[in-house]
Scaffold this motif. Structure first.
Motif, short mmCIF file in Angstrom:
data_model
loop_
_atom_site.label_atom_id
_atom_site.label_comp_id
_atom_site.label_asym_id
_atom_site.label_seq_id
_atom_site.Cartn_x
_atom_site.Cartn_y
_atom_site.Cartn_z
N VAL A 130 0.84 -1.17 -0.11
CA VAL A 130 0.13 -0.10 0.14
C VAL A 130 1.02 1.14 -0.05
O VAL A 130 1.94 1.15 0.82
N ALA A 131 0.60 2.12 -0.93
CA ALA A 131 1.43 3.39 -0.94
C ALA A 131 0.33 4.64 -1.03
O ALA A 131 -0.59 4.67 -1.68
N VAL A 132 1.08 5.46 -0.67
CA VAL A 132 0.31 7.13 -1.32
C VAL A 132 1.40 7.75 -2.00
O VAL A 132 2.56 8.05 -1.74
N SER A 133 0.80 8.40 -2.99
CA SER A 133 1.51 9.03 -3.99
C SER A 133 0.92 10.38 -4.27
O SER A 133 -0.12 10.83 -3.79
N ASP A 134 1.90 11.52 -4.50
CA ASP A 134 1.26 12.57 -4.90
C ASP A 134 0.75 12.66 -6.44
O ASP A 134 0.65 11.70 -7.22
N LEU A 135 0.36 13.87 -6.62
CA LEU A 135 -0.30 13.96 -8.23
C LEU A 135 0.64 14.07 -9.42
O LEU A 135 0.24 13.94 -10.57
N SER A 136 2.04 13.81 -8.95
CA SER A 136 2.94 13.63 -9.95
C SER A 136 3.31 11.97 -10.25
O SER A 136 3.85 11.62 -11.00
N GLY A 137 2.70 11.16 -9.18
CA GLY A 137 2.98 10.05 -9.13
C GLY A 137 4.26 9.41 -8.15
O GLY A 137 4.32 8.37 -8.01
N LEU A 151 -2.01 7.44 5.54
CA LEU A 151 -2.55 8.91 5.45
C LEU A 151 -2.11 9.75 6.45
O LEU A 151 -1.76 10.85 6.55
N ALA A 152 -2.31 8.92 7.85
CA ALA A 152 -2.21 9.79 8.96
C ALA A 152 -0.77 10.16 9.22
O ALA A 152 -0.22 11.08 9.72
N GLU A 153 0.23 9.31 8.80
CA GLU A 153 1.51 9.52 9.02
C GLU A 153 2.23 10.76 8.30
O GLU A 153 2.97 11.31 8.55
N ILE A 154 1.43 11.00 6.90
CA ILE A 154 2.00 12.23 6.32
C ILE A 154 0.97 13.37 6.57
O ILE A 154 1.01 14.35 5.77
#
Length: 417
Positions: free
Chosen positions: A113-120, A151-154
């Motif tokens: 599971v990962a969270v990315s920004d809108l640039s990927g 999400l909470a981590e960032i």
């Protein structure tokens, strides 16, 4: 600014859009707010004047649409251009930190599971052991919990999620996000994955086969200049993702690229595949089949990682078995090369970590049995995205969906209503 962006923000589809608009401009009737936004997705800052020249829109219209995109958080000011007299004009670019994307890669025995920004660009990520056979409720609730923790981590919230992309190890009806009789996913058939994840996250939930997303991830990171790519994953199972004319080919029901159940010519008659057929590629060349063969020869090997370790240790039997698996894979891929005419074949999955031994077997047969024209410029290489391919592809799939012109128009309308 452009050099600081992740390569995913400069995907070829955006480059083509920019090159076309820069050369001929876009008629005013065809440029809405979402269309205008496409001119800024490459991360290159532009002034209102430059946007007006590219789009043929009046400066007043450009100002109104840029202001709307700024108020919605999709754009941000990034300094000033050189003045030609008077006040220096402000430049604007994609606000890649404005929202985030949740990317999920499910395998037979793991979940990432990962969270990315809108640039990927991946901001935070976690991988755990996870058995897909535990069923959709257990697995999806588990990855949702990890997603919330990340999400909470960032310091981001559910409202910041632009969308969720998830890859699963089986055929998927992409339009509905429902798995279609996946062989190694008991209890997952026709499960509404988007509905389950929308209980935890906002935005669209897009689901695809894991190998399709690996192919997309490989394409957008390393092969933007190649419009025709075939990604083959060789691990517990064998599957392929097909990129043709820069687009994923999924087939009518999402089962395109299921190489693992193509019969290998000359396979022993007693080799029964888990699908019930005899002599399938997966039954002779996937990780479990190679490991079983090595154990019969007296080498204590378990699974794909054990095979990779044995190759790294220089075990002759392992080297020979992996190369032979490459030849079996090449037998099937030779037909694919004649049929699809890819410009590059990328070998991924755990067994690709065995180095050149697997690739050598593939190349040996493909170049021998495919038509000369089809192999004239063909490259057969190991993955460059590695284990990140599925995550990168899942993120790219969502970004292209939520930043498409119609989606941007809808988002702006909702935020300005």
């Amino acid at each position: 600014m452009t050099d600081t962006l992740d390569p995913l923000s400069r995907r070829k589809v955006v480059w083509l859009t920019l090159s076309m608009t820069a050369s001929v401009g876009l008629p005013p009737t065809l440029v809405g707010t979402g269309d205008l936004f496409q001119l800024l997705r490459d991360g290159r800052p532009r002034t209102r004047g430059e946007l007006s020249s590219l789009s043929s829109l009046a400066r007043s219209t450009i100002t109104a649409r840029v202001d709307a995109l700024l108020s919605c958080g999709l754009l941000e000011p990034v300094g000033e251009a050189a003045s030609t007299g008077g006040r220096p004009p402000t430049r604007f670019a994609l606000n890649r930190h404005g929202r985030v994307v949740l990317a999920i890669d499910l395998g037979a025995s793991h979940a990432t599971v990962a969270v990315s920004d809108l640039s990927g660009a991946v901001l935070v990520q976690r991988t755990i052991d996870c058995d897909i056979a535990d069923g959709p409720v257990v697995v999806l609730d588990c990855v949702a919990e990890i997603g919330r923790a990340l999400l909470a981590e960032i310091d981001r919230s559910r409202a910041d999620v632009a969308g969720v992309g998830i890859g699963v190890p089986g055929p998927v009806e992409h339009a509905t996000g429902r798995p279609a009789n996946p062989p190694i996913m008991p209890g997952w058939h026709d499960v509404d994955i988007p509905a389950r994840l929308n209980q935890h996250f906002d935005g669209p939930v897009l689901v695809d086969n894991d190998v399709n997303l690996m192919a997309l991830g490989e394409f957008v990171t390393s092969w933007q200049s190649s419009q025709h790519l075939l990604l083959v994953k060789v691990a517990t199972g064998i599957g392929a993702g097909i990129v043709s004319d820069g687009r994923l080919l999924r087939g009518a029901l999402g089962s395109a690229g299921d190489l693992g159940h193509v019969q290998v010519a000359g396979a022993p008659a007693d080799v029964v595949c888990r699908c019930g057929n005899i002599g399938c590629l997966e039954a002779v060349a996937a990780g479990p089949a190679i490991a079983a063969k090595l154990r019969r020869g007296g080498l204590d090997v378990e699974g794909s990682q054990g095979i990779v370790d044995a190759v790294a240790a220089g075990e002759i039997a392992a080297l020979q078995a992996v190369r032979e698996a490459g030849r079996d894979l090449g037998t099937v891929l030779a037909t694919c090369v004649n049929l699809l005419n890819p410009s590059v074949i990328v070998i991924g999955g755990k067994l690709s970590e065995a180095g050149e031994y697997l690739l050598a077997g593939v190349r040996e047969v493909v170049y021998q049995r495919s038509l000369p024209l089809a192999t004239h410029d063909l490259r057969i290489v190991s993955t460059s995205a590695g284990t990140q391919g599925g995550i990168i592809g899942a993120s790219a799939m969502v970004i292209d969906a939520v930043l498409a012109p119609g989606a941007v128009d809808e988002f702006v309308a909702q935020r300005t209503a």
